[in-house]
Design a protein around this motif. Sequence first.
Motif, PDB file in Angstrom:
ATOM      1  N   ALA A  55      -3.159 -68.246 -21.493  1.00  0.00           N
ATOM      2  CA  ALA A  55      -2.827 -67.620 -22.779  1.00  0.00           C
ATOM      3  C   ALA A  55      -1.342 -67.323 -22.858  1.00  0.00           C
ATOM      4  CB  ALA A  55      -3.610 -66.319 -22.944  1.00  0.00           C
ATOM      5  N   ASP A  56      -0.862 -67.288 -24.084  1.00  0.00           N
ATOM      6  CA  ASP A  56       0.533 -66.937 -24.375  1.00  0.00           C
ATOM      7  C   ASP A  56       0.531 -65.494 -24.873  1.00  0.00           C
ATOM      8  OD1 ASP A  56       3.051 -66.579 -25.506  1.00  0.00           O
ATOM      9  OD2 ASP A  56       3.041 -68.494 -26.574  1.00  0.00           O
ATOM     10  N   TYR A  96       5.894 -54.642  -5.643  1.00  0.00           N
ATOM     11  CA  TYR A  96       4.468 -54.442  -5.969  1.00  0.00           C
ATOM     12  C   TYR A  96       3.988 -53.052  -5.512  1.00  0.00           C
ATOM     13  CZ  TYR A  96       4.234 -59.550  -6.625  1.00  0.00           C
ATOM     14  OH  TYR A  96       4.422 -60.832  -7.043  1.00  0.00           O
ATOM     15  N   HIS A 130       5.741 -74.664 -11.422  1.00  0.00           N
ATOM     16  CA  HIS A 130       4.724 -74.461 -10.377  1.00  0.00           C
ATOM     17  C   HIS A 130       4.341 -75.784  -9.712  1.00  0.00           C
ATOM     18  CE1 HIS A 130       4.112 -70.537 -12.476  1.00  0.00           C
ATOM     19  NE2 HIS A 130       3.750 -70.127 -11.295  1.00  0.00           N
ATOM     20  N   TRP A 143       8.310 -68.729  -6.598  1.00  0.00           N
ATOM     21  CA  TRP A 143       9.204 -67.567  -6.439  1.00  0.00           C
ATOM     22  C   TRP A 143       8.965 -66.838  -5.109  1.00  0.00           C
ATOM     23  CZ3 TRP A 143       6.641 -68.097 -11.327  1.00  0.00           C
ATOM     24  CH2 TRP A 143       7.470 -68.479 -12.371  1.00  0.00           C
ATOM     25  N   TYR A 156      11.524 -64.207 -20.454  1.00  0.00           N
ATOM     26  CA  TYR A 156      11.244 -65.598 -20.852  1.00  0.00           C
ATOM     27  C   TYR A 156      10.985 -65.725 -22.356  1.00  0.00           C
ATOM     28  CZ  TYR A 156      10.677 -66.449 -15.882  1.00  0.00           C
ATOM     29  OH  TYR A 156      10.900 -66.546 -14.536  1.00  0.00           O
ATOM     30  N   GLU A 185       8.311 -59.009 -14.762  1.00  0.00           N
ATOM     31  CA  GLU A 185       9.172 -60.190 -14.603  1.00  0.00           C
ATOM     32  C   GLU A 185       8.764 -61.320 -15.551  1.00  0.00           C
ATOM     33  OE1 GLU A 185      11.793 -60.165 -12.698  1.00  0.00           O
ATOM     34  OE2 GLU A 185      11.455 -58.546 -11.275  1.00  0.00           O
ATOM     35  N   THR A 186       8.437 -60.969 -16.766  1.00  0.00           N
ATOM     36  CA  THR A 186       7.951 -61.978 -17.720  1.00  0.00           C
ATOM     37  C   THR A 186       8.661 -61.903 -19.067  1.00  0.00           C
ATOM     38  OG1 THR A 186       5.782 -62.050 -16.658  1.00  0.00           O
ATOM     39  CG2 THR A 186       5.848 -62.787 -18.928  1.00  0.00           C
ATOM     40  N   LEU A 218       6.434 -65.227  -4.145  1.00  0.00           N
ATOM     41  CA  LEU A 218       5.888 -63.896  -4.437  1.00  0.00           C
ATOM     42  C   LEU A 218       4.951 -63.418  -3.328  1.00  0.00           C
ATOM     43  CD1 LEU A 218       5.103 -64.435  -8.245  1.00  0.00           C
ATOM     44  CD2 LEU A 218       7.132 -63.387  -7.230  1.00  0.00           C
ATOM     45  N   GLU A 270      -3.314 -58.225 -16.343  1.00  0.00           N
ATOM     46  CA  GLU A 270      -1.971 -58.559 -15.860  1.00  0.00           C
ATOM     47  C   GLU A 270      -1.449 -59.731 -16.681  1.00  0.00           C
ATOM     48  OE1 GLU A 270      -1.552 -59.957 -11.847  1.00  0.00           O
ATOM     49  OE2 GLU A 270       0.632 -59.980 -12.024  1.00  0.00           O
ATOM     50  N   GLY A 301       1.264 -62.602 -17.391  1.00  0.00           N
ATOM     51  CA  GLY A 301       2.221 -63.379 -16.596  1.00  0.00           C
ATOM     52  C   GLY A 301       1.890 -63.242 -15.117  1.00  0.00           C
ATOM     53  N   CYS A 302       0.624 -63.518 -14.773  1.00  0.00           N
ATOM     54  CA  CYS A 302       0.142 -63.241 -13.410  1.00  0.00           C
ATOM     55  C   CYS A 302       0.525 -64.331 -12.415  1.00  0.00           C
ATOM     56  CB  CYS A 302      -1.375 -63.065 -13.425  1.00  0.00           C
ATOM     57  SG  CYS A 302      -2.245 -64.559 -13.957  1.00  0.00           S
ATOM     58  N   SER A 303       1.072 -65.457 -12.905  1.00  0.00           N
ATOM     59  CA  SER A 303       1.424 -66.585 -12.039  1.00  0.00           C
ATOM     60  C   SER A 303       0.232 -66.935 -11.131  1.00  0.00           C
ATOM     61  CB  SER A 303       2.704 -66.272 -11.240  1.00  0.00           C
ATOM     62  OG  SER A 303       3.093 -67.386 -10.474  1.00  0.00           O
ATOM     63  N   ILE A 352       0.713 -68.523 -18.979  1.00  0.00           N
ATOM     64  CA  ILE A 352       0.901 -69.675 -19.864  1.00  0.00           C
ATOM     65  C   ILE A 352       0.798 -70.993 -19.086  1.00  0.00           C
ATOM     66  CG2 ILE A 352       3.423 -69.959 -19.727  1.00  0.00           C
ATOM     67  CD1 ILE A 352       3.286 -69.796 -22.903  1.00  0.00           C
ATOM     68  N   PHE A 405       6.489 -74.080 -17.297  1.00  0.00           N
ATOM     69  CA  PHE A 405       5.965 -73.332 -16.150  1.00  0.00           C
ATOM     70  C   PHE A 405       4.964 -74.141 -15.335  1.00  0.00           C
ATOM     71  CE2 PHE A 405       7.912 -69.768 -18.394  1.00  0.00           C
ATOM     72  CZ  PHE A 405       8.643 -69.238 -17.338  1.00  0.00           C
TER      73      PHE A 405
HETATM   74  C1  LIG Z   1       8.369 -64.721 -12.585  1.00  0.00           C
HETATM   75  S1  LIG Z   1       6.662 -64.948 -12.834  1.00  0.00           S
HETATM   76  C2  LIG Z   1       6.091 -63.270 -12.603  1.00  0.00           C
HETATM   77  C3  LIG Z   1       4.788 -63.178 -11.874  1.00  0.00           C
HETATM   78  C4  LIG Z   1       4.244 -61.762 -11.687  1.00  0.00           C
HETATM   79  N1  LIG Z   1       4.168 -61.032 -12.933  1.00  0.00           N
HETATM   80  C5  LIG Z   1       5.062 -60.989 -10.704  1.00  0.00           C
HETATM   81  O1  LIG Z   1       5.861 -60.140 -11.093  1.00  0.00           O
HETATM   82  O2  LIG Z   1       4.899 -61.240  -9.512  1.00  0.00           O
HETATM   83  C6  LIG Z   1       6.531 -65.076 -14.604  1.00  0.00           C
HETATM   84  C7  LIG Z   1       5.228 -65.661 -15.075  1.00  0.00           C
HETATM   85  O3  LIG Z   1       5.151 -65.454 -16.493  1.00  0.00           O
HETATM   86  C8  LIG Z   1       4.506 -66.575 -17.076  1.00  0.00           C
HETATM   87  N2  LIG Z   1       4.871 -66.611 -18.501  1.00  0.00           N
HETATM   88  C9  LIG Z   1       6.067 -66.906 -19.047  1.00  0.00           C
HETATM   89  N3  LIG Z   1       6.030 -66.817 -20.378  1.00  0.00           N
HETATM   90  C10 LIG Z   1       4.764 -66.437 -20.698  1.00  0.00           C
HETATM   91  C11 LIG Z   1       4.090 -66.175 -21.938  1.00  0.00           C
HETATM   92  N4  LIG Z   1       4.722 -66.309 -23.106  1.00  0.00           N
HETATM   93  N5  LIG Z   1       2.793 -65.804 -21.907  1.00  0.00           N
HETATM   94  C12 LIG Z   1       2.129 -65.694 -20.713  1.00  0.00           C
HETATM   95  N6  LIG Z   1       2.722 -65.938 -19.506  1.00  0.00           N
HETATM   96  C13 LIG Z   1       4.022 -66.299 -19.500  1.00  0.00           C
HETATM   97  C14 LIG Z   1       5.014 -67.756 -16.254  1.00  0.00           C
HETATM   98  O4  LIG Z   1       4.163 -68.877 -16.313  1.00  0.00           O
HETATM   99  C15 LIG Z   1       5.102 -67.155 -14.846  1.00  0.00           C
HETATM  100  O5  LIG Z   1       3.948 -67.435 -14.103  1.00  0.00           O
END
Ligand SMILES: C[S@@+](CC[C@H](N)C(=O)[O-])C[C@H]1O[C@@H](n2cnc3c(N)ncnc32)[C@H](O)[C@@H]1O
Length: 221
Positions: A123-124, A57, A39, A45, A145, A141-142, A47, A74, A76-78, A100, A35
């Motif tokens: 953080a994961d 949103y 980025h 994406w 993955y 949207e996370t 967004l 939030e 997976g806040c990108s 992440i 990721f």
């Molecule tokens: C497609 S973007 C979604 C962004 C936002 N949630 C949205 O809907 O606009 C997915 C994000 O999830 C993050 N991500 C993926 N796996 C993750 C994990 N295991 N823990 C935390 N973040 C994660 C990615 O780095 C990415 O920024």
Amino acid sequence: MTIPARLPETMHRMLFRTLSLLTPRGQGAVLGRYFDWWHRRPDPWNLGTDGYEHHKYTTTLRQLPARPYRRILEVGCSEGVFTRLLATAYPDAEITGIDISARALDRARRRMGATRRVRFLEADILSHRPDHRFDLVFCAETLYYLGRGDRVRRASARLSDLLDSAGLLVMVHPWPEAERLHRHLEAGTAVAKLTEHVEITVHRPFAVAVYQAGTASRPTA
Ligand SMILES: C[S@@+](CC[C@H](N)C(=O)[O-])C[C@H]1O[C@@H](n2cnc3c(N)ncnc32)[C@H](O)[C@@H]1O
């Protein structure tokens, strides 16, 4: 969301299922690098500019019961596009965004500017252990993955565990895939579904499901 246009969705999901054959730690390390690479250009994406994303949103925010939310997370806040909308919608809340990707978070911090009530942490979701719980948690949207079912189940358990008593968990994923991604929440007893809105009038249908934590007392996080 441009991934499916660049890679067929099934191949995209296969790639992440394969990565989930690694240990959780190994998977997290690879996802972090992936990721950061993804980025490499700002807002990969779109967004912040795509009308579909903005519609998602605002649809998401409309599903929330009116409550005085104080602590919001939030996952997976990108780069913080939705985080900024949250900060506007809930001016009294303390908001945390986790992701992440360190590179995404740098941009999220720049997007938000100096504000002490919004913070971003690398953080994961599989291993994140915050020092307190939240009354509102978003995960959009996370989850796809995370890959195979076992990892989605672990992530679902972590998400439920982030909630304060009666806290809300809001899950936003493509429809009908959301049925698979949210099924561990549905099957467990940690949360109960309050509402589900399925938006099918768009080119990429999506579901917004709102779950509430049970009120039974639980050990601290
Ligand atoms: C497609 S973007 C979604 C962004 C936002 N949630 C949205 O809907 O606009 C997915 C994000 O999830 C993050 N991500 C993926 N796996 C993750 C994990 N295991 N823990 C935390 N973040 C994660 C990615 O780095 C990415 O920024």
